[in-house]
Design an enzyme around this catalytic site. Structure first.
Site, PDB file in Angstrom:
ATOM      1  N   THR A 133       0.827  -1.206   0.000  1.00 15.20           N
ATOM      2  CA  THR A 133       0.000   0.000   0.000  1.00 15.20           C
ATOM      3  C   THR A 133       0.867   1.265   0.000  1.00 15.20           C
ATOM      4  O   THR A 133       1.983   1.256   0.540  1.00 15.20           O
ATOM      5  CB  THR A 133      -0.894   0.015   1.256  1.00 15.20           C
ATOM      6  OG1 THR A 133      -1.484   1.293   1.405  1.00 15.20           O
ATOM      7  CG2 THR A 133      -0.100  -0.287   2.522  1.00 15.20           C
ATOM      8  N   ASP A 134       0.310   2.368  -0.516  1.00 13.20           N
ATOM      9  CA  ASP A 134       1.042   3.641  -0.431  1.00 13.20           C
ATOM     10  C   ASP A 134       0.948   4.230   0.981  1.00 13.20           C
ATOM     11  O   ASP A 134       1.602   5.232   1.273  1.00 13.20           O
ATOM     12  CB  ASP A 134       0.550   4.647  -1.487  1.00 13.20           C
ATOM     13  CG  ASP A 134      -0.872   5.144  -1.257  1.00 13.20           C
ATOM     14  OD1 ASP A 134      -1.555   4.652  -0.321  1.00 13.20           O
ATOM     15  OD2 ASP A 134      -1.312   6.041  -2.002  1.00 13.20           O
ATOM     16  N   GLU A 135       0.157   3.592   1.859  1.00 11.76           N
ATOM     17  CA  GLU A 135       0.074   4.105   3.237  1.00 11.76           C
ATOM     18  C   GLU A 135       1.397   3.923   3.988  1.00 11.76           C
ATOM     19  O   GLU A 135       1.588   4.521   5.037  1.00 11.76           O
ATOM     20  CB  GLU A 135      -1.087   3.451   3.991  1.00 11.76           C
ATOM     21  CG  GLU A 135      -2.427   3.885   3.417  1.00 11.76           C
ATOM     22  CD  GLU A 135      -3.628   3.462   4.247  1.00 11.76           C
ATOM     23  OE1 GLU A 135      -3.550   3.520   5.484  1.00 11.76           O
ATOM     24  OE2 GLU A 135      -4.636   3.078   3.638  1.00 11.76           O
ATOM     25  N   TYR A 159      -1.814  -0.970  10.822  1.00 11.76           N
ATOM     26  CA  TYR A 159      -1.940  -1.577   9.489  1.00 11.76           C
ATOM     27  C   TYR A 159      -0.753  -1.192   8.605  1.00 11.76           C
ATOM     28  O   TYR A 159      -0.051  -2.052   8.072  1.00 11.76           O
ATOM     29  CB  TYR A 159      -3.248  -1.129   8.816  1.00 11.76           C
ATOM     30  CG  TYR A 159      -3.268  -1.363   7.325  1.00 11.76           C
ATOM     31  CD1 TYR A 159      -3.232  -2.650   6.797  1.00 11.76           C
ATOM     32  CD2 TYR A 159      -3.291  -0.286   6.425  1.00 11.76           C
ATOM     33  CE1 TYR A 159      -3.218  -2.871   5.422  1.00 11.76           C
ATOM     34  CE2 TYR A 159      -3.292  -0.501   5.059  1.00 11.76           C
ATOM     35  CZ  TYR A 159      -3.257  -1.798   4.559  1.00 11.76           C
ATOM     36  OH  TYR A 159      -3.236  -2.008   3.203  1.00 11.76           O
ATOM     37  N   LYS A 163       2.364  -3.452   7.061  1.00  9.81           N
ATOM     38  CA  LYS A 163       2.634  -3.585   5.624  1.00  9.81           C
ATOM     39  C   LYS A 163       4.059  -3.114   5.312  1.00  9.81           C
ATOM     40  O   LYS A 163       4.762  -3.718   4.504  1.00  9.81           O
ATOM     41  CB  LYS A 163       1.622  -2.784   4.801  1.00  9.81           C
ATOM     42  CG  LYS A 163       0.205  -3.338   4.807  1.00  9.81           C
ATOM     43  CD  LYS A 163       0.073  -4.732   4.210  1.00  9.81           C
ATOM     44  CE  LYS A 163       0.317  -4.769   2.726  1.00  9.81           C
ATOM     45  NZ  LYS A 163       0.011  -6.111   2.149  1.00  9.81           N
TER      46      LYS A 163
HETATM   47  N1  LIG Z   1      -8.052  -2.040  -0.678  1.00 10.21           N
HETATM   48  C1  LIG Z   1      -7.181  -1.079  -0.918  1.00 10.21           C
HETATM   49  O1  LIG Z   1      -7.570   0.057  -1.231  1.00 10.21           O
HETATM   50  C2  LIG Z   1      -5.695  -1.370  -0.866  1.00 10.21           C
HETATM   51  C3  LIG Z   1      -4.845  -0.314  -1.171  1.00 10.21           C
HETATM   52  C4  LIG Z   1      -3.471  -0.569  -1.169  1.00 10.21           C
HETATM   53  C5  LIG Z   1      -2.994  -1.823  -0.886  1.00 10.21           C
HETATM   54  N2  LIG Z   1      -3.831  -2.826  -0.566  1.00 10.21           N
HETATM   55  C6  LIG Z   1      -3.237  -4.146  -0.282  1.00 10.21           C
HETATM   56  O2  LIG Z   1      -3.739  -5.070  -1.233  1.00 10.21           O
HETATM   57  C7  LIG Z   1      -3.919  -6.339  -0.626  1.00 10.21           C
HETATM   58  C8  LIG Z   1      -5.345  -6.781  -0.820  1.00 10.21           C
HETATM   59  O3  LIG Z   1      -6.215  -5.817  -0.251  1.00 10.21           O
HETATM   60  P1  LIG Z   1      -7.796  -6.020  -0.238  1.00 10.21           P
HETATM   61  O4  LIG Z   1      -8.415  -4.688  -0.117  1.00 10.21           O
HETATM   62  O5  LIG Z   1      -8.182  -6.934  -1.343  1.00 10.21           O
HETATM   63  O6  LIG Z   1      -7.955  -6.773   1.151  1.00 10.21           O
HETATM   64  P2  LIG Z   1      -9.217  -7.598   1.678  1.00 10.21           P
HETATM   65  O7  LIG Z   1      -9.238  -7.385   3.156  1.00 10.21           O
HETATM   66  O8  LIG Z   1     -10.441  -7.304   0.883  1.00 10.21           O
HETATM   67  O9  LIG Z   1      -8.835  -9.113   1.370  1.00 10.21           O
HETATM   68  C9  LIG Z   1      -7.816  -9.798   2.053  1.00 10.21           C
HETATM   69  C10 LIG Z   1      -7.952 -11.277   1.735  1.00 10.21           C
HETATM   70  O10 LIG Z   1      -6.888 -11.953   2.427  1.00 10.21           O
HETATM   71  C11 LIG Z   1      -7.431 -13.082   3.091  1.00 10.21           C
HETATM   72  N3  LIG Z   1      -6.610 -13.345   4.284  1.00 10.21           N
HETATM   73  C12 LIG Z   1      -6.506 -12.570   5.390  1.00 10.21           C
HETATM   74  N4  LIG Z   1      -5.677 -13.161   6.272  1.00 10.21           N
HETATM   75  C13 LIG Z   1      -5.224 -14.303   5.684  1.00 10.21           C
HETATM   76  C14 LIG Z   1      -4.341 -15.334   6.083  1.00 10.21           C
HETATM   77  N5  LIG Z   1      -3.742 -15.321   7.296  1.00 10.21           N
HETATM   78  N6  LIG Z   1      -4.089 -16.350   5.238  1.00 10.21           N
HETATM   79  C15 LIG Z   1      -4.697 -16.398   4.020  1.00 10.21           C
HETATM   80  N7  LIG Z   1      -5.573 -15.460   3.599  1.00 10.21           N
HETATM   81  C16 LIG Z   1      -5.829 -14.432   4.419  1.00 10.21           C
HETATM   82  C17 LIG Z   1      -8.855 -12.684   3.447  1.00 10.21           C
HETATM   83  O11 LIG Z   1      -9.678 -13.832   3.658  1.00 10.21           O
HETATM   84  C18 LIG Z   1      -9.276 -11.872   2.230  1.00 10.21           C
HETATM   85  O12 LIG Z   1      -9.834 -12.697   1.231  1.00 10.21           O
HETATM   86  C19 LIG Z   1      -3.534  -6.170   0.837  1.00 10.21           C
HETATM   87  O13 LIG Z   1      -2.226  -6.641   0.996  1.00 10.21           O
HETATM   88  C20 LIG Z   1      -3.616  -4.687   1.086  1.00 10.21           C
HETATM   89  O14 LIG Z   1      -2.681  -4.303   2.052  1.00 10.21           O
HETATM   90  C21 LIG Z   1      -5.177  -2.623  -0.545  1.00 10.21           C
END
Ligand SMILES: NC(=O)c1ccc[n+]([C@@H]2O[C@H](COP(=O)([O-])OP(=O)(O)OC[C@H]3O[C@@H](n4cnc5c(N)ncnc54)[C@H](O)[C@@H]3O)[C@@H](O)[C@H]2O)c1
Length: 296
Positions: A133-135, A159, A163
């Site tokens: 993430t950019d956070e 969080y 990350k």
């Molecule tokens: N949503 C955003 O805007 C955003 C922005 C920047 C980065 N990200 C990064 O992208 C990635 C995906 O984000 P997202 O929004 O799809 O998240 P999300 O919370 O919607 O999905 C996370 C998934 O990971 C699974 N999970 C969680 N813990 C687990 C474990 N211990 N073992 C196996 N699976 C597990 C969950 O069941 C879920 O399906 C993350 O790494 C997040 O940090 C997200």
């Protein structure tokens, strides 16, 4: 290729899998623990495809990870599994440390052992793509203050700190063991199957039910918004053509204050809900905005 996608039942992971099955000929193994955030309905369009396979596994479970690598012999890993909600990380940081840091370290170790045993050709082609993430860079200051890959890390929540920690682990596994990694840090995503606790779906659902719209302070925090399906394409581009060891920021060039996003949603709801819902009044008190849409 056979691609192992962790967190493939999540918001972004499911968009990646839908993209891979619908627009490439690759095989996909979706490895997901199915926490509260995992939603297999987001994969209904592709779940019956013979190139798609699901494994319900926790990335903290090293023995299960070893079984999955050995059984499916992936050519690349796209690592999206994470605890991802900032507010939850403030209420309970332990799960974030466990999955985002410990889980990532287990995945890296299993991937490294697996990669080291591959033949020369498959070893050279293997990739570990870490999605972050950019956070990790802290807060956006305004349109002039965009993050770059050189911006120093300044995470501010459990969080983003977890990350940031996972990013450092991935770089360490590259520099120490030569694991062929690529990293991406993206801005806030929006789009289909977004979990309703996140800003955009939460505001839409609350507004439709005439509930208060939760906005921190005056809603002046700036976020850059990226459509999740554009992000999925960008991730595939980095996996396919990214340079080993490199970090790529992925953004939408779409910076908005949270309050602007809330106003835009309310204006759009005015247009799309039937006229009887359309009396809008704003109440601002104690830093919270309330949109009232009268019940029919
Ligand atoms: N949503 C955003 O805007 C955003 C922005 C920047 C980065 N990200 C990064 O992208 C990635 C995906 O984000 P997202 O929004 O799809 O998240 P999300 O919370 O919607 O999905 C996370 C998934 O990971 C699974 N999970 C969680 N813990 C687990 C474990 N211990 N073992 C196996 N699976 C597990 C969950 O069941 C879920 O399906 C993350 O790494 C997040 O940090 C997200």
């Amino acid at each position: 290729m056979k691609l192992l996608i962790t967190g493939g039942a999540g918001f972004i992971g499911s968009a990646v899998i839908r993209y891979l099955i619908q627009h490439t000929s690759h095989h996909v193994i979706n490895l997901d623990k199915l926490t509260y955030a995992g939603n297999l309905n987001s994969l209904i369009e592709v779940a019956q495809d013979p190139r798609y396979l699901f494994e319900q596994v926790d990335i903290c479970d090293q023995a299960e990870l070893e079984r999955v690598f050995s059984e499916h012999q992936p050519d690349a890993v796209m690592h999206l599994a994470a605890e991802s909600h900032v507010d939850r990380s403030i209420d309970g940081p332990a799960a974030f440390i466990q999955t985002n840091i410990v889980g990532t370290s287990k995945l890296l170790e299993v991937a490294r052992t697996y990669w080291q045993a591959l033949n020369a050709e498959r070893k050279a082609a293997f990739r570990f793509h870490h999605i972050s993430t950019d956070e990790v860079y802290g807060d956006l200051e305004g349109p002039e203050g965009l993050f770059s890959e050189q911006t120093p890390y300044a995470p501010s929540s459990p969080y983003s700190a977890s990350k940031a920690s996972s990013d450092h682990l991935v770089r360490a596994w590259h520099r120490t063991y030569g694991l062929p990694v690529v990293l991406t840090n993206c801005s806030n995503n929006y789009g289909p199957y977004h979990f309703p606790e996140k800003l955009i779906p939460l505001i839409i659902l609350n507004a439709l039910e005439s509930k208060p719209l939760p906005v921190y302070g005056k809603g002046e925090q700036i976020r850059d918004w990226l459509f999740v399906e554009d992000h999925a394409r960008a991730l595939y581009a980095v996996l396919s053509a990214g340079k080993i060891g490199e970090t790529y920021n992925i953004g939408g060039h779409n910076e908005k204050q949270n309050i602007e996003v809330v106003h835009t949603i309310c204006d759009l709801l005015q247009e799309v809900v039937p006229p009887r819902f359309c009396t809008k009044s704003w109440l601002a008190s104690n830093g919270r905005c309330t949109l009232r849409i009268p019940s029919p």
